[in-house]
Design a protein around this motif. Structure first.
Motif, PDB file in Angstrom:
ATOM      1  N   ALA A   3      50.301  39.180  16.058  1.00 28.09           N
ATOM      2  CA  ALA A   3      51.398  38.671  15.234  1.00 28.09           C
ATOM      3  C   ALA A   3      50.973  38.742  13.774  1.00 28.09           C
ATOM      4  O   ALA A   3      49.832  38.411  13.435  1.00 28.09           O
ATOM      5  N   PHE A   4      51.886  39.193  12.925  1.00 32.67           N
ATOM      6  CA  PHE A   4      51.539  39.261  11.500  1.00 32.67           C
ATOM      7  C   PHE A   4      52.677  38.722  10.651  1.00 32.67           C
ATOM      8  O   PHE A   4      53.857  38.851  10.972  1.00 32.67           O
ATOM      9  N   SER A   5      52.291  38.084   9.575  1.00 27.55           N
ATOM     10  CA  SER A   5      53.218  37.673   8.516  1.00 27.55           C
ATOM     11  C   SER A   5      52.473  37.914   7.211  1.00 27.55           C
ATOM     12  O   SER A   5      52.236  39.063   6.857  1.00 27.55           O
ATOM     13  N   SER A   6      52.055  36.862   6.530  1.00 32.56           N
ATOM     14  CA  SER A   6      51.211  37.069   5.350  1.00 32.56           C
ATOM     15  C   SER A   6      49.815  37.540   5.755  1.00 32.56           C
ATOM     16  O   SER A   6      49.152  38.265   5.020  1.00 32.56           O
ATOM     17  N   THR A   7      49.373  37.100   6.922  1.00 30.82           N
ATOM     18  CA  THR A   7      48.121  37.566   7.518  1.00 30.82           C
ATOM     19  C   THR A   7      48.431  38.020   8.943  1.00 30.82           C
ATOM     20  O   THR A   7      49.584  38.020   9.366  1.00 30.82           O
ATOM     21  N   ALA A   8      47.409  38.377   9.692  1.00 33.16           N
ATOM     22  CA  ALA A   8      47.612  38.822  11.074  1.00 33.16           C
ATOM     23  C   ALA A   8      46.632  38.098  11.981  1.00 33.16           C
ATOM     24  O   ALA A   8      45.522  37.744  11.567  1.00 33.16           O
TER      25      ALA A   8
ATOM     26  N   ILE B 242      52.289  44.399   6.815  1.00 34.65           N
ATOM     27  CA  ILE B 242      52.247  45.381   7.895  1.00 34.65           C
ATOM     28  C   ILE B 242      50.859  45.990   8.035  1.00 34.65           C
ATOM     29  O   ILE B 242      50.360  46.199   9.147  1.00 34.65           O
ATOM     30  N   ALA B 243      50.222  46.279   6.911  1.00 33.59           N
ATOM     31  CA  ALA B 243      48.906  46.921   6.941  1.00 33.59           C
ATOM     32  C   ALA B 243      47.894  46.071   7.696  1.00 33.59           C
ATOM     33  O   ALA B 243      47.094  46.586   8.492  1.00 33.59           O
ATOM     34  N   GLU B 244      47.916  44.762   7.466  1.00 30.53           N
ATOM     35  CA  GLU B 244      46.963  43.878   8.147  1.00 30.53           C
ATOM     36  C   GLU B 244      47.264  43.811   9.634  1.00 30.53           C
ATOM     37  O   GLU B 244      46.352  43.779  10.468  1.00 30.53           O
ATOM     38  N   GLY B 245      48.544  43.792   9.993  1.00 29.11           N
ATOM     39  CA  GLY B 245      48.905  43.790  11.406  1.00 29.11           C
ATOM     40  C   GLY B 245      48.428  45.046  12.112  1.00 29.11           C
ATOM     41  O   GLY B 245      47.870  44.985  13.217  1.00 29.11           O
ATOM     42  N   LEU B 246      48.639  46.196  11.480  1.00 27.84           N
ATOM     43  CA  LEU B 246      48.189  47.455  12.069  1.00 27.84           C
ATOM     44  C   LEU B 246      46.666  47.541  12.129  1.00 27.84           C
ATOM     45  O   LEU B 246      46.097  48.077  13.082  1.00 27.84           O
ATOM     46  N   ARG B 247      46.008  47.025  11.106  1.00 31.61           N
ATOM     47  CA  ARG B 247      44.541  47.064  11.109  1.00 31.61           C
ATOM     48  C   ARG B 247      43.989  46.279  12.293  1.00 31.61           C
ATOM     49  O   ARG B 247      43.063  46.730  12.981  1.00 31.61           O
TER      50      ARG B 247
ATOM     51  N   ALA C  91      44.776  48.196  15.537  1.00 30.55           N
ATOM     52  CA  ALA C  91      43.858  49.320  15.704  1.00 30.55           C
ATOM     53  C   ALA C  91      42.466  48.842  16.101  1.00 30.55           C
ATOM     54  O   ALA C  91      41.764  49.498  16.884  1.00 30.55           O
ATOM     55  N   LYS C  92      42.071  47.670  15.594  1.00 31.33           N
ATOM     56  CA  LYS C  92      40.741  47.130  15.918  1.00 31.33           C
ATOM     57  C   LYS C  92      40.653  46.775  17.404  1.00 31.33           C
ATOM     58  O   LYS C  92      39.600  46.965  18.037  1.00 31.33           O
ATOM     59  N   VAL C  93      41.745  46.274  17.974  1.00 27.25           N
ATOM     60  CA  VAL C  93      41.754  45.981  19.411  1.00 27.25           C
ATOM     61  C   VAL C  93      41.474  47.255  20.195  1.00 27.25           C
ATOM     62  O   VAL C  93      40.681  47.266  21.144  1.00 27.25           O
ATOM     63  N   MET C  94      42.137  48.343  19.789  1.00 32.98           N
ATOM     64  CA  MET C  94      41.934  49.619  20.476  1.00 32.98           C
ATOM     65  C   MET C  94      40.526  50.172  20.240  1.00 32.98           C
ATOM     66  O   MET C  94      39.888  50.714  21.142  1.00 32.98           O
ATOM     67  N   GLU C  95      40.053  50.023  19.038  1.00 32.01           N
ATOM     68  CA  GLU C  95      38.763  50.612  18.662  1.00 32.01           C
ATOM     69  C   GLU C  95      37.594  49.882  19.318  1.00 32.01           C
ATOM     70  O   GLU C  95      36.608  50.507  19.715  1.00 32.01           O
TER      71      GLU C  95
ATOM     72  N   LEU D  67      48.639  54.220   3.055  1.00 34.75           N
ATOM     73  CA  LEU D  67      47.687  53.114   2.982  1.00 34.75           C
ATOM     74  C   LEU D  67      47.933  52.087   4.080  1.00 34.75           C
ATOM     75  O   LEU D  67      47.053  51.277   4.385  1.00 34.75           O
ATOM     76  N   LEU D  68      49.120  52.100   4.669  1.00 31.96           N
ATOM     77  CA  LEU D  68      49.448  51.139   5.717  1.00 31.96           C
ATOM     78  C   LEU D  68      48.769  51.476   7.037  1.00 31.96           C
ATOM     79  O   LEU D  68      48.636  50.621   7.911  1.00 31.96           O
ATOM     80  N   VAL D  69      48.359  52.732   7.215  1.00 29.80           N
ATOM     81  CA  VAL D  69      47.815  53.192   8.490  1.00 29.80           C
ATOM     82  C   VAL D  69      46.295  53.162   8.442  1.00 29.80           C
ATOM     83  O   VAL D  69      45.687  53.819   7.598  1.00 29.80           O
ATOM     84  N   PRO D  70      45.645  52.413   9.342  1.00 29.40           N
ATOM     85  CA  PRO D  70      44.174  52.372   9.346  1.00 29.40           C
ATOM     86  C   PRO D  70      43.589  53.763   9.589  1.00 29.40           C
ATOM     87  O   PRO D  70      44.142  54.572  10.330  1.00 29.40           O
ATOM     88  N   GLN D  71      42.469  54.038   8.960  1.00 24.28           N
ATOM     89  CA  GLN D  71      41.829  55.345   9.118  1.00 24.28           C
ATOM     90  C   GLN D  71      41.395  55.595  10.553  1.00 24.28           C
ATOM     91  O   GLN D  71      41.314  56.738  10.990  1.00 24.28           O
ATOM     92  N   SER D  72      41.139  54.516  11.294  1.00 28.26           N
ATOM     93  CA  SER D  72      40.715  54.704  12.679  1.00 28.26           C
ATOM     94  C   SER D  72      41.823  55.306  13.530  1.00 28.26           C
ATOM     95  O   SER D  72      41.567  55.854  14.600  1.00 28.26           O
TER      96      SER D  72
END
Length: 708
Positions: A297-302, A334-339, A342-346, A386-391
């Motif tokens: 879940a994300f809003s101001s943070t994730a 959005i960027a923090e939510g995606l990061r 992606a970390k869960v997957m990584e 910039l919204l998409v993590p490099q991973s």
């Protein structure tokens, strides 16, 4: 009360939703804050408002609502072996469900939002209650009586006198706590699917023959792929229930690792969050025991609300409780939510064969993207990367994890350009959810595909087998492709295919003059891919492409298959040009571009033959013209509608488009049987009958901005 207002009342009652019923002198717009809770809309039974002349429900209807737990949606009748908690506000829940809800930090009633002084806390089974609260041994619970836990004042001299409220446990720094995979289930699945059919490869030339003494510098060859059918796509023999996935579905397909990244910013409060919870409930219920789910879940943070866990019965229950704890507040990062997604997957220790991220947002990222706006109001699109993590996309040129992000832009206020960019970079699709009521259908269509992957990492390789034949170009949409400098070979990375999915690629070659033979060899087409279950590489037999050489120019018979794909690409190009003009503020030019394309398509061979794809293309282009009638309409829905269409065409994969998924748009051209089955199940679960239609326009009008 006008017909439109009564229609909303009947629609809500049909789908078990509470609604705001305007009085005769009020407008059609519901108030932004009407006192309804998210859980009320998540429940299959309605939670009634105080009695009013506008809407009265029968006593029997009210009684039925008390028999369902608004958290897990299961029955809550007495004597069914489950403890029931009744709060001081009089609302009842399964004890296990509400105890988990409180454990996640939610200390207000999910139904009426009242603050609780007496909270359900599940303690350990060892003797001695914890300081500050009572404990009831679960073994001694009465299944027929409400359970109420009352706080006990702490001892004054206790070191735990100032006990803090219970909040979710801190997140680990590394998300390597994914639940282990079931290897026995995987091995059984492999054996059951060892005889799956293979991918079909066919080729078509634009005409069957070319005169022997003629040459062509731009001759089109169509390469057509079709994935095998899924063995899980078995219809139910009970026609009253409609089509469903068969019981072998969960053990005869590739299991999935799914991470959902959900926007819980302040603008999602109320009905939107409640319908998102219901849609997530549908997703959870339709995952199998080998599938794993994580919730961000994300809003101001994730925050990771739920780790990557298998969807067993217990896992589903815990996932539903985590989803129900969602609360809307804050901004949109959005960027923090995606990061975090992606970390869960990584960080996961083990991987299921299929992995994907679902992203939903109704707003615009204000934390990462700070590009300036041009005259058309569009931000600098380069910043969206910039919204998409490099991973995920490998910003350093590496392939990354190859985890597609299927992005869902919700409502008229989301940033369609950013969501489209996220999906394109990651290899996912972008869907535009215009109407709140179709969130679940949009998710259903997406997971209907993800739960039917039969091909992994497919690649098509082309080779010229004639020293005088050169490959001029490859038209593969968004699929990564490469053409050698000498034009003698090329390849297309097709990636994953859902069951029954089709892919069409156009190849342009030259045809030389032929003096000695009655046929000219052009290309050799090869395809290889990985079986997601056995993990073995499958190499298909190569297909030779040749063209017959006639003595003289006769009547040309144009291939309808090639012609329709040319039309598809031409329509997609017109959409790109129209969008460019619209972003520059020239809506008249954008509309003219689409109109010219419609006129050209109507004169083609495939259109004159009544081709369904051409008819759908024409309807889609017309819809886009209508959504460009004004700048306000384009900003509200036109841009998102065009981008979701481009995403669908570029990947040749179904996306949710606008306000429905009912066959009124080109989305059906790419729908697979598995998607249709899941959509039917979704519609039946919401309305009781798949034939009943939801509203086809958003509940907010174009005349006023969406409430935030």
């Amino acid at each position: 009360m006008g017909n439109s207002k009564w229609r909303k009342v009947k629609m809500a009652l049909a789908s078990n939703l509470c609604v705001y019923v305007p009085t005769a002198d009020s407008d059609d717009s519901p108030p932004h804050s009407d006192g309804f809770s998210d859980a009320a809309l998540l429940s299959p039974a309605p939670v009634t408002r105080p009695a009013s002349p506008s809407l009265r429900l029968s006593k029997s209807f009210n009684r039925s609502s008390k028999k369902t737990c608004t958290i897990c949606l299961a029955s809550m009748k007495r004597g069914e072996g489950q403890a029931i908690f009744t709060a001081e506000c009089s609302h009842s829940f399964h004890f296990q469900c509400i105890a988990s809800n409180v454990k996640h930090g939610n200390r207000i009633c999910p139904v009426c939002r009242a603050k609780w002084k007496e909270v359900p806390l599940q303690g350990p089974t060892n003797p001695g209650p914890p300081l500050g609260r009572t404990r009831i041994n679960p073994v001694n619970w009465s299944n027929d009586n409400p359970v109420l836990l009352r706080p006990i004042p702490p001892r004054p001299n206790s070191p735990r006198h100032a006990s803090a409220p219970v909040f979710p446990a801190p997140e680990p720094t590394v998300f390597n706590d994914d639940e282990p995979l079931d290897l026995k289930l995987t091995n059984r699945t492999t054996l059951e699917n060892s005889n799956l059919k293979r991918v079909s490869v066919k080729t078509y030339t634009e005409v069957p023959a070319v005169p022997r003494f003629s040459a062509s510098d731009d001759f089109t060859v169509l390469i057509h792929l079709k994935a095998p059918a899924s063995v899980s796509g078995v219809k139910s023999s009970n026609t009253n229930q409609g089509p469903t996935f068969s019981q072998v579905n969960h053990t005869s397909r590739a299991p999935v690792d799914l991470v959902t990244v959900l926007d819980t910013s302040g603008s999602m409060a109320g009905t939107k969050l409640a319908l998102l919870k219901r849609a997530m409930g549908f997703v959870i219920q339709n995952l199998g025991p080998a599938d794993r789910l994580a919730v961000i879940a994300f809003s101001s943070t994730a925050r990771r609300l739920f780790p990557l866990r298998k969807m067993s019965d217990t896992g589903k229950q815990h996932a539903l409780q985590a989803v129900n704890s969602l609360m809307a507040n804050g901004g949109t990062n959005i960027a923090e939510g995606l990061r975090k997604g992606a970390k869960v997957m990584e960080d996961r220790r083990e991987n299921n064969p299929v992995g994907s991220i679902i992203l939903l947002s109704d707003g615009q990222d204000t934390y990462t993207v700070n590009g300036s706006s041009n005259s058309g109001g569009r931000k600098n699109q380069l910043n969206y990367e910039l919204l998409v993590p490099q991973s995920i996309h490998g910003g350093d040129g590496s392939p990354g994890m190859k985890i597609p992000v299927h992005a869902f832009g919700f409502g008229t206020d989301h940033d369609a350009s950013s969501m489209h960019t996220i999906s394109e970079i990651s290899g996912g699709t972008f869907s535009f959810i215009e109407t709140e009521g179709v969130i679940q259908d949009a998710f259903a269509q997406c997971i209907g595909g993800l739960l039917s992957v039969v091909v992994k990492d497919a690649r098509v390789v082309l080779e010229s087998v004639n020293p005088d034949v050169v490959i001029r170009s490859l038209k593969a949409g968004s699929y990564k492709n490469q053409l050698m400098a000498d034009g003698k070979s090329g390849c297309i990375d097709v990636g994953d295919l859902y069951a029954d999915e089709e892919r069409d690629f156009l190849v342009s070659v030259n045809v030389p003059k032929e003096l000695a033979f009655n046929e000219t060899c052009l290309l050799k087409v090869r395809c290889h891919y990985t079986d997601p279950l056995t993990k073995e590489t499958v190499n298909l037999d190569s297909v030779d492409v040749g063209i017959k050489r006639s003595e003289s120019l006769g009547q040309e018979v144009v291939s309808v298959e090639v012609d329709r794909q040319k039309n598809r690409l031409q329509a997609a190009e017109a959409m790109v040009q129209a969008r460019t003009a619209a972003e520059e503020g020239d809506l008249a030019q954008a509309i003219s571009t689409l109109e010219n394309c419609r006129r050209v398509l109507s004169k083609t061979v495939s259109a004159k033959s009544g081709d369904r794809l051409c008819a759908a293309l024409d309807a889609e282009l017309k819809e886009m013209q209508e959504r460009m009638a004004s700048r306000h309409m384009y900003e509200a829905s036109g841009r998102a509608y065009i981008l979701s269409g481009l995403s669908s065409h570029s990947w040749q994969r179904a996306t949710a488009r606008g306000d429905s998924t009912d066959g009124s748009s080109l989305v059906q051209a790419y729908q697979t049987p598995s998607m249709v089955e899941m959509l039917t199940r979704s519609q039946a679960s919401l309305l009781g009958s798949p034939s009943v239609q939801r509203p086809v326009r958003p509940i907010w009008s174009f005349a006023s901005p969406k409430p935030r």
